[in-house]
Scaffold this motif. Structure first.
Motif, PDB file in Angstrom:
ATOM      1  N   PRO A 132       7.719  -1.732  10.028  1.00  0.00           N
ATOM      2  CA  PRO A 132       6.556  -1.372  10.576  1.00  0.00           C
ATOM      3  C   PRO A 132       6.100  -2.519  11.507  1.00  0.00           C
ATOM      4  O   PRO A 132       6.123  -3.882  10.845  1.00  0.00           O
ATOM      5  CB  PRO A 132       5.803  -0.545   9.984  1.00  0.00           C
ATOM      6  CG  PRO A 132       5.364  -1.079   8.380  1.00  0.00           C
ATOM      7  CD  PRO A 132       7.186  -1.660   8.357  1.00  0.00           C
ATOM      8  N   HIS A 133       5.764  -2.578  12.976  1.00  0.00           N
ATOM      9  CA  HIS A 133       5.164  -3.841  13.502  1.00  0.00           C
ATOM     10  C   HIS A 133       2.836  -3.182  14.066  1.00  0.00           C
ATOM     11  O   HIS A 133       3.018  -4.148  13.967  1.00  0.00           O
ATOM     12  CB  HIS A 133       5.295  -3.943  14.330  1.00  0.00           C
ATOM     13  CG  HIS A 133       5.617  -3.403  15.704  1.00  0.00           C
ATOM     14  ND1 HIS A 133       6.888  -2.125  15.767  1.00  0.00           N
ATOM     15  CD2 HIS A 133       4.991  -2.998  16.678  1.00  0.00           C
ATOM     16  CE1 HIS A 133       6.253  -1.138  16.662  1.00  0.00           C
ATOM     17  NE2 HIS A 133       5.514  -2.027  18.132  1.00  0.00           N
ATOM     18  N   ALA A 134       3.286  -1.320  13.806  1.00  0.00           N
ATOM     19  CA  ALA A 134       2.331  -0.727  14.586  1.00  0.00           C
ATOM     20  C   ALA A 134       0.995  -1.056  13.653  1.00  0.00           C
ATOM     21  O   ALA A 134       1.116   0.583  13.351  1.00  0.00           O
ATOM     22  CB  ALA A 134       2.133   0.081  14.942  1.00  0.00           C
ATOM     23  N   THR A 135       0.959  -1.846  13.268  1.00  0.00           N
ATOM     24  CA  THR A 135      -0.554  -1.870  11.505  1.00  0.00           C
ATOM     25  C   THR A 135      -1.020  -3.334  11.574  1.00  0.00           C
ATOM     26  O   THR A 135      -0.916  -4.013  12.171  1.00  0.00           O
ATOM     27  CB  THR A 135       0.444  -2.011  10.432  1.00  0.00           C
ATOM     28  OG1 THR A 135      -0.329  -2.161   9.032  1.00  0.00           O
ATOM     29  CG2 THR A 135       1.282  -2.812  10.378  1.00  0.00           C
ATOM     30  N   SER A 136      -2.147  -3.226  10.927  1.00  0.00           N
ATOM     31  CA  SER A 136      -2.990  -3.998  10.488  1.00  0.00           C
ATOM     32  C   SER A 136      -2.878  -4.590   9.155  1.00  0.00           C
ATOM     33  O   SER A 136      -3.111  -5.906   8.774  1.00  0.00           O
ATOM     34  CB  SER A 136      -4.210  -3.581  11.393  1.00  0.00           C
ATOM     35  OG  SER A 136      -4.800  -3.097  10.324  1.00  0.00           O
ATOM     36  N   ARG A 137      -1.931  -4.615   8.563  1.00  0.00           N
ATOM     37  CA  ARG A 137      -1.730  -5.413   7.064  1.00  0.00           C
ATOM     38  C   ARG A 137      -0.564  -5.620   7.407  1.00  0.00           C
ATOM     39  O   ARG A 137       0.652  -5.820   8.255  1.00  0.00           O
ATOM     40  CB  ARG A 137      -1.691  -3.708   6.563  1.00  0.00           C
ATOM     41  CG  ARG A 137      -2.941  -3.154   6.547  1.00  0.00           C
ATOM     42  CD  ARG A 137      -2.648  -1.426   5.715  1.00  0.00           C
ATOM     43  NE  ARG A 137      -2.569  -2.185   3.911  1.00  0.00           N
ATOM     44  CZ  ARG A 137      -2.290  -0.679   3.322  1.00  0.00           C
ATOM     45  NH1 ARG A 137      -2.314   0.344   4.176  1.00  0.00           N
ATOM     46  NH2 ARG A 137      -2.150  -1.114   1.646  1.00  0.00           N
ATOM     47  N   TRP A 138       0.022  -6.443   6.589  1.00  0.00           N
ATOM     48  CA  TRP A 138       1.283  -7.144   6.767  1.00  0.00           C
ATOM     49  C   TRP A 138       2.387  -6.893   5.397  1.00  0.00           C
ATOM     50  O   TRP A 138       3.312  -6.946   5.997  1.00  0.00           O
ATOM     51  CB  TRP A 138       1.007  -8.394   5.693  1.00  0.00           C
ATOM     52  CG  TRP A 138      -0.072  -9.637   6.229  1.00  0.00           C
ATOM     53  CD1 TRP A 138      -1.042 -10.232   6.240  1.00  0.00           C
ATOM     54  CD2 TRP A 138       0.410 -10.584   7.534  1.00  0.00           C
ATOM     55  NE1 TRP A 138      -1.149 -10.954   7.048  1.00  0.00           N
ATOM     56  CE2 TRP A 138      -0.787 -11.302   8.089  1.00  0.00           C
ATOM     57  CE3 TRP A 138       1.894 -10.774   8.591  1.00  0.00           C
ATOM     58  CZ2 TRP A 138      -0.053 -12.141   8.606  1.00  0.00           C
ATOM     59  CZ3 TRP A 138       1.646 -12.006   9.456  1.00  0.00           C
ATOM     60  CH2 TRP A 138       0.907 -11.914   9.824  1.00  0.00           C
ATOM     61  N   GLY A 139       1.920  -5.759   4.572  1.00  0.00           N
ATOM     62  CA  GLY A 139       3.029  -4.742   3.891  1.00  0.00           C
ATOM     63  C   GLY A 139       1.264  -3.878   3.283  1.00  0.00           C
ATOM     64  O   GLY A 139       0.351  -3.922   3.354  1.00  0.00           O
ATOM     65  N   SER A 140       3.355  -3.318   2.070  1.00  0.00           N
ATOM     66  CA  SER A 140       1.645  -2.146   0.805  1.00  0.00           C
ATOM     67  C   SER A 140       2.906  -1.580   0.679  1.00  0.00           C
ATOM     68  O   SER A 140       4.907  -1.263   0.897  1.00  0.00           O
ATOM     69  CB  SER A 140       1.778  -0.682   2.450  1.00  0.00           C
ATOM     70  OG  SER A 140       2.610   0.111   3.255  1.00  0.00           O
ATOM     71  N   CYS A 141       2.942  -1.122  -0.553  1.00  0.00           N
ATOM     72  CA  CYS A 141       3.053  -0.308  -1.366  1.00  0.00           C
ATOM     73  C   CYS A 141       2.875   1.658  -1.453  1.00  0.00           C
ATOM     74  O   CYS A 141       2.280   1.023  -2.042  1.00  0.00           O
ATOM     75  CB  CYS A 141       3.792  -0.895  -2.224  1.00  0.00           C
ATOM     76  SG  CYS A 141       4.753  -0.701  -3.897  1.00  0.00           S
TER      77      CYS A 141
END
Length: 231
Positions: A157-166
């Motif tokens: 994704p790119h529409a996010t304010s997080r570097w990553g998630s699981c």
């Protein structure tokens, strides 16, 4: 959905939802404030809630606002940006030439304007996505195999304010903005998300897991705060 303009906070979008039970505030991927509220919440009540949270919202915006694209800036691991102003054109023209993204801007335009920045961003996103898809899956697989982790799939994704998630199902999401980071910080984020396949929260046990994977994780965690995950 409606919006209004605040002198300090900028455009604030109001979303009323019949399923909402309380007022919640978040930042969009571009750093704008989005307020979710129960369907019949009066606007005056929403504005009071925003007023009470003004300091926190300003702080969140400061940390998450997209950086300006400027001449000579590195784009990902292998590209740079060239901004050229010209009196000979009336339109914004952006082309990729080898490893350089060349943005030709009419002289009458402010290169920091929303219009110019948005046009540049429209070309940066696919560039970073291509880099991310070429590098991140292989690096994720390498680190997972090295440390004995498994995951089900990977997203970009790119529409996010997080570097990553699981996710709880083992899907790891890696922001394409990771390609802006030094390689050791990319590894830190990947290892952080792999640790979440074992511990979904940020408990003491989670951080103990991270410390086994990255002895310098406290340094890398602090360094990461100097970068923005907003593309």
């Amino acid at each position: 959905m409606s919006d209004f303009v605040d002198d300090e906070l900028g455009v604030i979008t109001i979303k009323r939802n019949a399923l909402s039970r309380s007022i919640r505030m978040r930042l969009s991927a571009r750093g704008d404030i989005v307020v979710s509220a129960p369907k019949r919440t009066p606007m005056a009540f929403i504005k009071q809630a925003i007023k009470r949270s003004r300091k926190e919202l300003l702080g969140m915006q400061q940390q998450s606002r997209p950086e300006l694209y400027v001449h000579g800036q590195a784009l990902g691991q292998a590209h740079t940006l060239a901004i050229v102003t010209s009196d000979l054109t009336d339109t914004i023209d952006i082309k990729r030439r080898a490893q350089v993204l060349v943005a030709t801007i009419p002289s009458r335009f402010d290169t920091a304007s929303d219009e110019v920045q948005a046009r540049i961003r429209d070309h940066v996103v696919p560039l970073l996505r291509k880099e991310a898809k070429a590098y991140l899956p292989k690096r994720l697989a390498t680190l997972a195999n090295r440390h004995g982790y498994t995951y089900s799939s990977v997203r970009f994704p790119h529409a996010t304010s997080r570097w990553g998630s699981c996710s709880s199902t083992g899907t790891i999401s890696l922001n394409i903005a990771l390609m802006k980071l030094p390689l050791e910080l990319i590894d830190y984020v990947i290892l952080h998300e792999l640790a979440h396949t074992v511990h979904m929260d940020h408990s003491k046990h989670f951080w103990q897991e991270v410390s086994k994977l990255d002895e310098a994780y406290t340094l890398h965690r602090a360094q990461l705060k100097s970068y923005s995950p907003i593309v």
